[in-house]
Each structure stands twice: as C-alpha cells, then as structure tokens.
Design a protein around this motif. Structure first.
Motif, PDB file in Angstrom:
ATOM      1  N   THR A   2      18.635  19.750 -50.434  1.00 36.02           N
ATOM      2  CA  THR A   2      17.705  19.407 -49.357  1.00 36.02           C
ATOM      3  C   THR A   2      16.780  20.588 -49.096  1.00 36.02           C
ATOM      4  O   THR A   2      17.230  21.716 -48.964  1.00 36.02           O
ATOM      5  CB  THR A   2      18.500  19.083 -48.085  1.00 36.02           C
ATOM      6  OG1 THR A   2      19.327  17.967 -48.366  1.00 36.02           O
ATOM      7  CG2 THR A   2      17.592  18.746 -46.937  1.00 36.02           C
ATOM      8  N   ASP A   3      15.473  20.305 -49.034  1.00 37.56           N
ATOM      9  CA  ASP A   3      14.508  21.375 -48.769  1.00 37.56           C
ATOM     10  C   ASP A   3      14.771  21.985 -47.396  1.00 37.56           C
ATOM     11  O   ASP A   3      15.218  21.309 -46.474  1.00 37.56           O
ATOM     12  CB  ASP A   3      13.088  20.818 -48.751  1.00 37.56           C
ATOM     13  CG  ASP A   3      12.698  20.271 -50.105  1.00 37.56           C
ATOM     14  OD1 ASP A   3      13.289  20.713 -51.091  1.00 37.56           O
ATOM     15  OD2 ASP A   3      11.816  19.394 -50.145  1.00 37.56           O
ATOM     16  N   ALA A   4      14.419  23.272 -47.238  1.00 37.66           N
ATOM     17  CA  ALA A   4      14.505  23.902 -45.916  1.00 37.66           C
ATOM     18  C   ALA A   4      13.553  23.164 -44.976  1.00 37.66           C
ATOM     19  O   ALA A   4      12.424  22.862 -45.357  1.00 37.66           O
ATOM     20  CB  ALA A   4      14.115  25.365 -46.027  1.00 37.66           C
ATOM     21  N   PRO A   5      14.001  22.859 -43.750  1.00 35.23           N
ATOM     22  CA  PRO A   5      13.102  22.157 -42.830  1.00 35.23           C
ATOM     23  C   PRO A   5      11.964  23.062 -42.368  1.00 35.23           C
ATOM     24  O   PRO A   5      12.101  24.280 -42.346  1.00 35.23           O
ATOM     25  CB  PRO A   5      14.021  21.796 -41.652  1.00 35.23           C
ATOM     26  CG  PRO A   5      15.167  22.738 -41.735  1.00 35.23           C
ATOM     27  CD  PRO A   5      15.311  23.145 -43.174  1.00 35.23           C
ATOM     28  N   ALA A   6      10.838  22.435 -42.004  1.00 27.66           N
ATOM     29  CA  ALA A   6       9.721  23.213 -41.464  1.00 27.66           C
ATOM     30  C   ALA A   6      10.152  23.833 -40.139  1.00 27.66           C
ATOM     31  O   ALA A   6      10.859  23.201 -39.364  1.00 27.66           O
ATOM     32  CB  ALA A   6       8.523  22.295 -41.252  1.00 27.66           C
ATOM     33  N   ARG A   7       9.751  25.062 -39.902  1.00 25.59           N
ATOM     34  CA  ARG A   7      10.055  25.736 -38.624  1.00 25.59           C
ATOM     35  C   ARG A   7       8.779  25.754 -37.803  1.00 25.59           C
ATOM     36  O   ARG A   7       7.747  26.226 -38.274  1.00 25.59           O
ATOM     37  CB  ARG A   7      10.536  27.169 -38.866  1.00 25.59           C
ATOM     38  CG  ARG A   7      11.828  27.247 -39.662  1.00 25.59           C
ATOM     39  CD  ARG A   7      13.028  26.920 -38.795  1.00 25.59           C
ATOM     40  NE  ARG A   7      14.235  26.765 -39.610  1.00 25.59           N
ATOM     41  CZ  ARG A   7      15.406  26.357 -39.145  1.00 25.59           C
ATOM     42  NH1 ARG A   7      15.527  26.016 -37.870  1.00 25.59           N
ATOM     43  NH2 ARG A   7      16.446  26.254 -39.924  1.00 25.59           N
ATOM     44  N   HIS A   8       8.855  25.251 -36.588  1.00 29.59           N
ATOM     45  CA  HIS A   8       7.688  25.219 -35.722  1.00 29.59           C
ATOM     46  C   HIS A   8       7.933  26.137 -34.534  1.00 29.59           C
ATOM     47  O   HIS A   8       8.994  26.071 -33.905  1.00 29.59           O
ATOM     48  CB  HIS A   8       7.442  23.783 -35.233  1.00 29.59           C
ATOM     49  CG  HIS A   8       7.150  22.816 -36.346  1.00 29.59           C
ATOM     50  ND1 HIS A   8       8.036  21.846 -36.742  1.00 29.59           N
ATOM     51  CD2 HIS A   8       6.062  22.688 -37.145  1.00 29.59           C
ATOM     52  CE1 HIS A   8       7.506  21.151 -37.746  1.00 29.59           C
ATOM     53  NE2 HIS A   8       6.320  21.645 -38.011  1.00 29.59           N
ATOM     54  N   ARG A   9       6.924  26.954 -34.219  1.00 30.52           N
ATOM     55  CA  ARG A   9       7.073  27.863 -33.063  1.00 30.52           C
ATOM     56  C   ARG A   9       7.306  27.058 -31.793  1.00 30.52           C
ATOM     57  O   ARG A   9       7.963  27.501 -30.871  1.00 30.52           O
ATOM     58  CB  ARG A   9       5.813  28.710 -32.895  1.00 30.52           C
ATOM     59  CG  ARG A   9       5.666  29.766 -33.962  1.00 30.52           C
ATOM     60  CD  ARG A   9       4.355  30.514 -33.774  1.00 30.52           C
ATOM     61  NE  ARG A   9       4.389  31.418 -32.641  1.00 30.52           N
ATOM     62  CZ  ARG A   9       3.302  31.958 -32.073  1.00 30.52           C
ATOM     63  NH1 ARG A   9       2.109  31.666 -32.550  1.00 30.52           N
ATOM     64  NH2 ARG A   9       3.410  32.769 -31.051  1.00 30.52           N
ATOM     65  N   ALA A 120      12.614  10.487 -49.724  1.00 28.68           N
ATOM     66  CA  ALA A 120      13.976  10.999 -49.944  1.00 28.68           C
ATOM     67  C   ALA A 120      14.568  11.541 -48.636  1.00 28.68           C
ATOM     68  O   ALA A 120      15.747  11.305 -48.330  1.00 28.68           O
ATOM     69  CB  ALA A 120      13.952  12.083 -51.009  1.00 28.68           C
ATOM     70  N   ASP A 121      13.749  12.259 -47.854  1.00 26.25           N
ATOM     71  CA  ASP A 121      14.236  12.792 -46.573  1.00 26.25           C
ATOM     72  C   ASP A 121      14.521  11.658 -45.589  1.00 26.25           C
ATOM     73  O   ASP A 121      15.531  11.683 -44.867  1.00 26.25           O
ATOM     74  CB  ASP A 121      13.208  13.743 -45.951  1.00 26.25           C
ATOM     75  CG  ASP A 121      13.311  15.148 -46.531  1.00 26.25           C
ATOM     76  OD1 ASP A 121      14.250  15.399 -47.320  1.00 26.25           O
ATOM     77  OD2 ASP A 121      12.469  15.988 -46.190  1.00 26.25           O
ATOM     78  N   LEU A 122      13.628  10.671 -45.542  1.00 25.16           N
ATOM     79  CA  LEU A 122      13.853   9.562 -44.610  1.00 25.16           C
ATOM     80  C   LEU A 122      15.133   8.812 -44.994  1.00 25.16           C
ATOM     81  O   LEU A 122      15.927   8.429 -44.126  1.00 25.16           O
ATOM     82  CB  LEU A 122      12.640   8.617 -44.622  1.00 25.16           C
ATOM     83  CG  LEU A 122      12.693   7.489 -43.596  1.00 25.16           C
ATOM     84  CD1 LEU A 122      12.798   8.030 -42.170  1.00 25.16           C
ATOM     85  CD2 LEU A 122      11.449   6.593 -43.717  1.00 25.16           C
ATOM     86  N   ARG A 123      15.361   8.668 -46.286  1.00 21.76           N
ATOM     87  CA  ARG A 123      16.589   8.008 -46.760  1.00 21.76           C
ATOM     88  C   ARG A 123      17.822   8.775 -46.286  1.00 21.76           C
ATOM     89  O   ARG A 123      18.810   8.192 -45.859  1.00 21.76           O
ATOM     90  CB  ARG A 123      16.546   7.916 -48.291  1.00 21.76           C
ATOM     91  CG  ARG A 123      17.695   7.164 -48.921  1.00 21.76           C
ATOM     92  CD  ARG A 123      17.581   7.168 -50.446  1.00 21.76           C
ATOM     93  NE  ARG A 123      16.503   6.327 -50.929  1.00 21.76           N
ATOM     94  CZ  ARG A 123      16.572   5.006 -51.078  1.00 21.76           C
ATOM     95  NH1 ARG A 123      17.677   4.362 -50.780  1.00 21.76           N
ATOM     96  NH2 ARG A 123      15.543   4.324 -51.538  1.00 21.76           N
TER      97      ARG A 123
END
Ligand code: SAM
Length: 250
Positions: A2-9, A120-123
């Motif tokens: 699984t890709d690293a999730p986006a980090r939002h400030r 793929a992530d939504l799945r």
C-alpha cells in the motif's frame, strides 16, 4: 503493497483549525440522514465504526444514536475529536489496512473516502468496511462527488471561534485529466489568531473520483449487496449520493 498516504498539514500541525473550517453544527442534517441509512441494517444497530472520522464532527451527532468507534490516519485529528467526543473510542489507522479484530453492526465512511484516489485503494477501503461489518450489518459511504456529479468550481467559507480565532478559505476544484480517477482541490486558508495576526496557507489535495458503476461493482466484489441512495437535504448544494453495502445475514 500500500502506498504511503498523503500527509496534509490541515490534518496534521494545523488540525486545531478544523472546527473553524467546518464546524460540527453544520453536520447535523447530513448525520441525521446517515443515521437513517445506518439503521437500514437487518439487525438492531448499536456499535458503529467510522473510518476517516477526522475531527469527529459527524460523530458528534451520530453518538446520540450509536456507540461510535472512530478511526483516523491522523493523531492530530483524533486529538481534536477526543476533545469533542471524549465518550467515543478513538484508534489510529489507515482505512485501507486497519484491522481492529472486532466487528460492528454498521460502518460509516464519510468524506475521508475522497482520499482514496485509485480504484485499488478504494477497493481496500471497502474491504476494510466488510471485514468489520457483522452479517446483517451495513456499510455507508459518502463521497463528496461522483464522476456523474463532479463539476469544476470554487467555494468559500470559514468561521470565528469564541476565543477570537477565525478562518476564511477558498476552495478551487478542477480535474487535470478526466480519464483518470482523481481531481485536485486547491485550498487557500487565511488563519487569524486571537492576537489579530494572520497567516496564509496554501494546500493541494488530490481527491478520488469514481462513477456510480465503479462504486456498486466494488461493493458487490467485496461481498456486500450494493445500493445507491440520493441524499435528502435542505442545504444549498447538489445532494450527495450515499453508497450502501448490506452484508448478507448468512
Ligand atoms: C475532511 S476530514 C474528515 C472530517 C470528518 N467527516 C468529520 O466529521 O470531522 C478527512 C480525514 O480523512 C483522514 N484520512 C485521509 N486518508 C485516510 C486514510 N487512508 N485512512 C484513514 N483516514 C484518512 C484525514 O486524516 C482527515 O482526518
């Protein structure tokens, strides 16, 4: 993998501003509609898991009906939610991979599902909901937009708090490539502290966008009986499409 999730400030070091950006009281009507759909399970609904619960602004309303367990990627957002919802259980986790080792009568996934930007992530997120849903239970997903409803555009908002802090923001959504599964929302935030000083923060969010057919197919593939229900709302915006997955009783 699984890709690293986006980090939002805005879900990290700036999370304390969330209640001024999107105040809990603005969630009352939508949470009431969600509660009706969560109660469409074929069993009495008491225990509800929310994935991507953010500041707990939906949970602040849902907890009047259900025992809420709240999962979010961000410890900072969980801290904001703990202050608002001290009676709820809070757990850190990624909706694509988290496994709490227990099941629930219903699973709720509100706008945090927008951060699933590939099929793929939504799945994976749908599989997480299925893994935590009792037979006879229901999962309810609420993306902000579907491919059928998305239109580029701008919005703005923000509020003041009792302590003298205030936020105003501009939100600008567009789709650089309509053939893929994500769009972009640019945010410009003006953050005014109690001493009157103002900061400006710009943040870019990638947001998933899937058609109704994709939603229904992924729910069915996971083992749910899928359905789409159009939101009933008095708010001045396009009603959202709620996606339901009933988990068969046997
Ligand atoms: C717009 S906020 C949700 C607000 C929420 N509806 C509320 O009631 O306050 C989006 C949230 O999604 C969370 N998020 C993003 N990706 C996630 C993931 N993969 N798993 C769990 N949470 C995620 C962020 O940390 C953030 O708190």
């Amino acid at each position: 993998m699984t890709d690293a999730p986006a980090r939002h400030r805005f879900y990290g070091e700036l999370a304390d501003w969330w209640p001024l950006i999107s105040p809990p009281q603005e969630y009352a009507e939508e949470a009431a509609f969600a509660a009706r759909l969560l109660n469409s399970a074929r069993l009495p609904v008491r225990d509800v898991l929310e994935l991507g619960s953010g500041g707990g602004h939906n949970a602040a309303h849902l907890k009047a009906h259900f025992a809420m367990t709240l999962v979010d990627l961000s410890e900072d957002m969980l801290a904001v939610s703990r202050r608002l919802n001290p009676e709820c259980e809070h757990r850190q986790g990624d909706m694509r991979t988290v496994r709490l080792g227990r099941d629930f009568d219903a699973v709720f996934v509100h706008d945090a599902v927008d951060y699933m930007i590939s099929e793929a992530d939504l799945r994976r997120a749908v599989a997480t909901a299925f893994a935590h849903c009792r037979p006879g239970g229901v999962a309810v997903f609420v993306p902000d937009e579907t491919a059928e409803t998305f239109a580029p555009g701008t919005d703005h908002g923000g509020t003041d708090d009792a302590g003298g802090r205030a936020v105003r923001y501009l939100e600008w959504a567009w789709d650089p490539d309509p053939s893929d599964t994500w769009t972009i929302t640019e945010y410009a935030f003006l953050l005014r502290d109690a001493d009157g000083s103002v900061r400006v923060v710009h943040e870019t969010h990638r947001v998933g966008l899937f058609g109704r057919e994709v939603w229904l197919r992924l729910l069915a593939d996971a083992g749910f009986e899928p359905a789409a229900v159009l939101e009933e709302t008095t708010e001045d915006r396009t009603p959202r499409e709620f996606f339901l997955g009933h988990r068969p009783s046997t």
